[in-house]
Design a protein around this motif. Structure first.
Motif, mmCIF file in Angstrom:
data_model
loop_
_atom_site.group_PDB
_atom_site.id
_atom_site.type_symbol
_atom_site.label_atom_id
_atom_site.label_comp_id
_atom_site.label_asym_id
_atom_site.label_seq_id
_atom_site.Cartn_x
_atom_site.Cartn_y
_atom_site.Cartn_z
ATOM 1 N N PRO A 312 0.813 -1.220 0.000
ATOM 2 C CA PRO A 312 0.000 0.000 0.000
ATOM 3 C C PRO A 312 0.850 1.276 0.000
ATOM 4 C CG PRO A 312 -0.300 -1.256 2.046
ATOM 5 C CD PRO A 312 0.506 -2.092 1.133
ATOM 6 N N LEU A 313 1.979 1.241 0.698
ATOM 7 C CA LEU A 313 2.860 2.409 0.760
ATOM 8 C C LEU A 313 3.373 2.784 -0.628
ATOM 9 C CD1 LEU A 313 4.570 4.363 2.592
ATOM 10 C CD2 LEU A 313 6.347 2.609 2.572
ATOM 11 N N TYR A 314 3.990 1.809 -1.300
ATOM 12 C CA TYR A 314 4.565 2.101 -2.616
ATOM 13 C C TYR A 314 3.470 2.570 -3.566
ATOM 14 C CZ TYR A 314 8.085 -1.092 -0.572
ATOM 15 O OH TYR A 314 8.963 -1.727 0.264
ATOM 16 N N LEU A 315 2.312 1.902 -3.513
ATOM 17 C CA LEU A 315 1.254 2.254 -4.458
ATOM 18 C C LEU A 315 0.727 3.659 -4.183
ATOM 19 C CD1 LEU A 315 -0.336 1.391 -6.877
ATOM 20 C CD2 LEU A 315 -2.029 0.341 -5.383
ATOM 21 N N ALA A 316 0.641 4.016 -2.903
ATOM 22 C CA ALA A 316 0.164 5.361 -2.563
ATOM 23 C C ALA A 316 1.113 6.415 -3.140
ATOM 24 C CB ALA A 316 0.055 5.513 -1.047
ATOM 25 N N VAL A 317 2.413 6.194 -2.971
ATOM 26 C CA VAL A 317 3.397 7.140 -3.507
ATOM 27 C C VAL A 317 3.259 7.232 -5.033
ATOM 28 C CG1 VAL A 317 5.864 7.603 -3.812
ATOM 29 C CG2 VAL A 317 5.007 6.764 -1.612
ATOM 30 N N ILE A 318 3.163 6.066 -5.650
ATOM 31 C CA ILE A 318 3.040 6.053 -7.118
ATOM 32 C C ILE A 318 1.785 6.785 -7.555
ATOM 33 C CG2 ILE A 318 2.574 4.509 -9.064
ATOM 34 C CD1 ILE A 318 4.600 2.566 -7.771
ATOM 35 N N ASN A 319 0.688 6.516 -6.862
ATOM 36 C CA ASN A 319 -0.567 7.202 -7.219
ATOM 37 C C ASN A 319 -0.400 8.715 -7.171
ATOM 38 O OD1 ASN A 319 -2.043 4.957 -7.807
ATOM 39 N ND2 ASN A 319 -2.938 4.749 -5.745
ATOM 40 N N ARG A 320 0.233 9.235 -6.127
ATOM 41 C CA ARG A 320 0.475 10.672 -5.988
ATOM 42 C C ARG A 320 1.299 11.203 -7.142
ATOM 43 N NH1 ARG A 320 0.375 11.892 0.008
ATOM 44 N NH2 ARG A 320 -1.718 11.088 0.302
ATOM 45 N N LEU A 321 2.430 10.498 -7.377
ATOM 46 C CA LEU A 321 3.400 10.977 -8.348
ATOM 47 C C LEU A 321 2.825 10.988 -9.754
ATOM 48 C CD1 LEU A 321 6.316 11.661 -7.418
ATOM 49 C CD2 LEU A 321 7.076 9.706 -8.757
ATOM 50 N N TRP A 322 2.103 9.957 -10.088
ATOM 51 C CA TRP A 322 1.610 9.807 -11.468
ATOM 52 C C TRP A 322 0.393 10.689 -11.742
ATOM 53 C CZ3 TRP A 322 5.477 6.764 -10.542
ATOM 54 C CH2 TRP A 322 6.063 6.005 -11.544
ATOM 55 N N SER A 323 -0.360 11.033 -10.674
ATOM 56 C CA SER A 323 -1.616 11.760 -10.928
ATOM 57 C C SER A 323 -1.356 13.249 -11.080
ATOM 58 C CB SER A 323 -2.594 11.509 -9.783
ATOM 59 O OG SER A 323 -2.079 12.084 -8.598
#
Ligand SMILES: Nc1ncnc2c1ncn2[C@@H]1O[C@H](COP(=O)(O)O)[C@@H](O)[C@H]1O
Ligand SMILES: Nc1ncnc2c1ncn2[C@@H]1O[C@H](COP(=O)(O)O)[C@@H](O)[C@H]1O
Ligand SMILES: Nc1ncnc2c1ncn2[C@@H]1O[C@H](COP(=O)(O)O)[C@@H](O)[C@H]1O
Ligand code: NA
Ligand code: NA
Ligand code: NA
Lengths: 323, 97, 323, 323, 97, 97
Positions: A312-323
């Motif tokens: 969940p941590l990595y995905l949350a960061v990725i979601n922020r960065l990509w959006s």
């Protein structure tokens, strides 16, 4: 969003069965999956994930994106063991440092599988070639670590050494071979083959994964005791190095223009630690290394950390960065 | 029944093919292998409960004339030195059929 | 047409996994399916094919066609070991000739299964009773071969001999028993039973077959070395006898008015060689016979020959003749 | 109606495969399911039934009906071993009487599973919480029996005794733990989890059950010989006690207002005898008891009696009473 | 502790029931069997890697008084003659509990 | 090669952890375990063919100096008394590598 991710992850049956396995050991239940069942379950998972990856490649076709991703994967798999080795050398012998470096440079197929099941649950798409990336990342760290060991260690001097054996063990060990072979068969047989195998490779997949994670939980919990020997330094290492690897992987994935799903899988691969291919290779090539350090580190700390908190941590960061 | 020596070798599963090759070279008439032995020794617990059975031993036994013992024992020694393991020699009577 | 058949066959996942198994051994990978998994996979295949055959019979009902086919199957299974024995006697001892004759007179369930998967891929229908034909063809060759051995061999004189044991081993050995039993249960439980079992016996079938053929490939490749001992005569025999048997079977099937699918399966049964039921019976009844001759012949030559070259060949001939 | 029930039951593939297993032993076939396959099949069945039960509870929600049923289940599981013990003491030693009492007070998961498959075939609904009732009924009889043994036996005096071990063995033995854990996971992951696992836990379930019952048939038939030792008294006991338990359970279920499906499962639980959890516990806590009495009684008499004659009988009575 | 003879028999899995029957007849107090032994001998490699485990051995062991040895050994001999296998006899001390 | 005693213990699988703890306490340098031994003895047939393998034995072996034998044997005795099983002691030579 992040809380949803965490919950969605924690209530996923495979993760819950991992906890159940841990609980079985803690409550001194005699529950166990008798050998060789765990081995066949793991062969099944490699077979299925390889085949599905191959079909994915057959469907999407070869693209430059694939080549870029595979290149990045190989680079990360060779660089991670290098810097891990020098961190570890501050406290450990050459043999142990090399073996642990190999462990963290290589990857964990089950972490990858759990991560892709996580993506599927969230309906985030990813490319079939990520399986190829995984297979590609299993071996380089083994080669790098053995090289480091042979260059730096006095113990290894004079002992006859079979490069061919190392090579074979790095690239043709059972799990790498099966995943690559199944991937190739997936590519060759394409959608027609996929249709015939779908009930076996896809439909019952989550169920088998649950069973396997139940056993992983049991084995991980049994290894917890060994961690005392590992001490604070190695315990911290087993959590911080994955996070560090992820911190390198995410910007790299972003720079290379990977999709969110691919970036997530790339990150989890870099963050994951091997407990199958590497131990098999280490006992052959660096028998002086102590398995009761590198096995519990990867199995009892890094693996649970990644699938529980890391994903969940990595995905949350990725979601922020990509959006 | 003729007197023979019974050699028992407990060694990492992975090393078994090498050990068997050495036995063949030493000219033994046969051997028996039991896979999936677990154990504990200098190199710690080897309970084979790892997910992949990577840390399992095998038990190898051969009955041979006492003349062959030292040849076998000396050829096996380096493997035991490098990878650990145990080699025991004892007396037995072989039923000739 | 024929090239399409060959390709369609070669790109079939089960065949590809057989090659992967061979490749694993050739590349010295340590990939292996630990025992007793292969045994349970083979029990599964017998269970599934038997049950589906039985349901097929229940659906189609008993017809004279069935009786004719089963009679022809029994005759072929008794005649083949006879003429095979006299060919083999030119070069071999009585014991070895009898054991190899039994091997080629009896049948290979996995060849049959692969052949029926091949038909299904090409949408060619076949009768469920062909499974009964297969089960019926497993035993006669064993009886014939042991009779030949006892009549012709001096070694066998004076040794006490248990006919009841031979009988039991020929007709009640595990695989014959399971396939006949499952067939009967398929007949009894009919379409209702079939519906409940379909996901298990049909949907995941191809996947399990892939896994099993992966192991067959590994085992066959390991046996390749034994073939040196077999020499040119037996190697040629292991390819020519199946072709010869097929050459007898196809006209017979045509004369009896079998459908194309049934004729194909009948042919592959006659052409196939046993490596499960017969070795089990031989070590009991003709222990003097050398298993490192008859096992690799059937496993490492005849089986791959049949599933790679034989299947498209026989089907092409049948297609010509019937059209 | 009753004849239909009996036939519908007898032609059910799982029951037929049980007979096939018995037949294999009687005809001296060498058919066998090699260990540890039976163990993994039984883990699968517990996993699947537990999970499905949990999902059932998640879907239906908690109701007072559930609490009442679970309370009744616990009471029956504690009372049955008490009166069974005093019947058995007329002929047997304290140790044997206690072990057999535990056997009949506890339950058989496979009987339960076969019974629920029977209900599903007849489209009679039942509650997911019945699985919880089953799990709850496994342990009390073990505790009661060991208490009786320790109060009544001289042999047990002076021998050190670990209550914690007994407790653990009663409540945390592998099968109880797995079924309870899977149930909990089913509750937690609910319908979303159920969807992902359905192909594994539901679709292939009947097929796996057939395989397992095939093995049960083999094992039961092998145990038949031991029954001579059991004698007429114990053979009669193994049929009459289940019927007696059912005769108590049916009115109780009626009084408590259970649905027909739930009442049937409750009855079969009371009538069934353990052959997994109890032997495991007995050899630890009452090692003096003779396993060649209690194991064949439950496995070779009570189990077949219940699934062949008991199930249609109990259901027929329930159908009359409820209508 | 009393002195006993330890008899070890390695034989085709299939012959094990016959061997055990003979041991029972010879009146041994018990025996232990380890299935899934593989090996090599006069009759070639028996590595059990066949698809069906047809070519696997088993290891049978019994501890018995020295008086029983010749009876057991003689009754087992014909089986070993026909189907191959090995029979070893050695000395041991049995812990009477 | 040094002379050692080989202690072989055949006991209910369930009791193995206890036996191993005792061996550890007695200070043995190691041990080897083969699971899945079946057998027959005073307490009847233990052929492990039960559905759950509940009635299976394990084979435990340790090579130790003769001084340790009596300590080990005495500590194992109560387990064998309660749960059955066999303990054999014999002579062997250990290859020091
Ligand atoms: N004293 C011993 N007695 C019996 N087996 C031993 C002994 N020491 C070691 N072993 C076995 O040999 C394996 C390797 O031993 P080591 O090289 O000392 O770690 C262990 O895992 C045990 O299975
Ligand atoms: N010299 C030996 N030492 C140990 N085991 C042997 C020996 N010779 C044969 N065996 C075992 O006995 C089995 C049958 O032997 P054979 O009848 O000689 O083929 C082999 O597969 C081996 O497991
Ligand atoms: N005389 C014997 N020789 C070899 N193994 C034995 C002997 N007696 C008993 N055993 C083994 O020890 C286990 C327990 O023995 P018991 O306590 O006598 O039932 C048996 O199941 C056998 O595996
Ligand atoms: Na990594
Ligand atoms: Na044939
Ligand atoms: Na009950």
């Amino acid at each position: 969003m992040d809380t949803i991710l965490i919950f969605s992850n924690l209530l996923n049956p495979p993760i819950l069965f991992f906890f159940l396995g841990i609980l079985a050991v803690l409550s001194k239940s005699d529950l166990e999956i008798p050998s060789p069942i765990p081995k066949i379950l793991s062969l099944y998972l490699l077979f299925a994930i390889g085949f599905k990856g191959g079909v994915g490649i057959a469907v999407s076709g070869f693209q430059t994106q694939i080549v870029i991703t595979l290149a990045a994967a190989s680079v990360m798999a060779s660089v991670v063991p290098l810097y891990a080795f020098f961190i570890l050398r501050r406290k450990l012998s050459v043999a142990d440092a090399a073996a642990i470096a190999a462990t963290y440079g290589s990857v964990s197929a089950v972490t990858f599988i759990t991560a892709s099941a996580f993506l599927e649950k969230l309906s985030i798409p990813y490319g079939g070639y990520m399986v190829a990336a995984m297979a590609l990342m299993e071996s380089p760290a083994i080669i790098v670590a053995v090289l480091l060991y042979r260059l730096r260690s006095n113990e290894s001097r004079g002992v006859s050494f079979a490069w061919s054996e190392l090579w074979r063990d790095a690239f043709f060990n059972g799990s790498v071979f099966l995943i690559m072979g199944s991937l190739l068969i997936g590519v060759l047989s394409g959608e027609a083959g996929a249709k015939a195998l779908k009930p076996f490779t896809s439909d019952i997949f989550t169920g088998v994964l649950c069973f396997f994670l139940l056993d992983m939980g049991i084995v991980a919990a049994k290894r917890l005791g060994d961690l005392k020997r590992a001490g604070v330094f190695l315990t911290a290492f087993a959590i911080l190095l994955p996070v560090m690897n992820a911190a390198f992987a995410i910007p790299l994935a972003y720079a290379l223009g990977l999709s969110q799903g691919d970036a997530f899988l790339f990150t989890i691969l870099c963050a994951s630690a091997s407990y199958i291919a590497v131990p098999a290779a280490m006992r052959l090539s660096i028998p002086e290394a102590n398995p009761s350090l590198y096995v519990p580190m990867s199995l009892a700390i890094t693996f649970p950390f990644n699938i529980i908190a890391g994903m969940p941590l990595y995905l949350a960061v990725i979601n922020r960065l990509w959006s | 029944m003729i007197p023979v020596k019974k050699i028992e070798i407990i060694v990492d599963e992975l090393e078994v093919p090498k050990v068997l090759k050495l036995l063949d070279k030493a000219g033994v008439s046969g051997y028996t292998v039991i896979k999936d032995a677990t154990g504990k020794g200098e190199r710690g617990l080897r309970d084979g409960d790892e997910l992949t059975g990577v840390f399992a031993n095998s038990y190898v036994m051969t009955a041979c004339p006492s003349e062959s013992v030292s040849l076998i024992v000396e050829s096996v020694r380096p493997i035991l030195k490098k990878h650990g393991g145990v080699c025991l020699v004892s007396e037995a009577q072989w039923l000739i059929h």
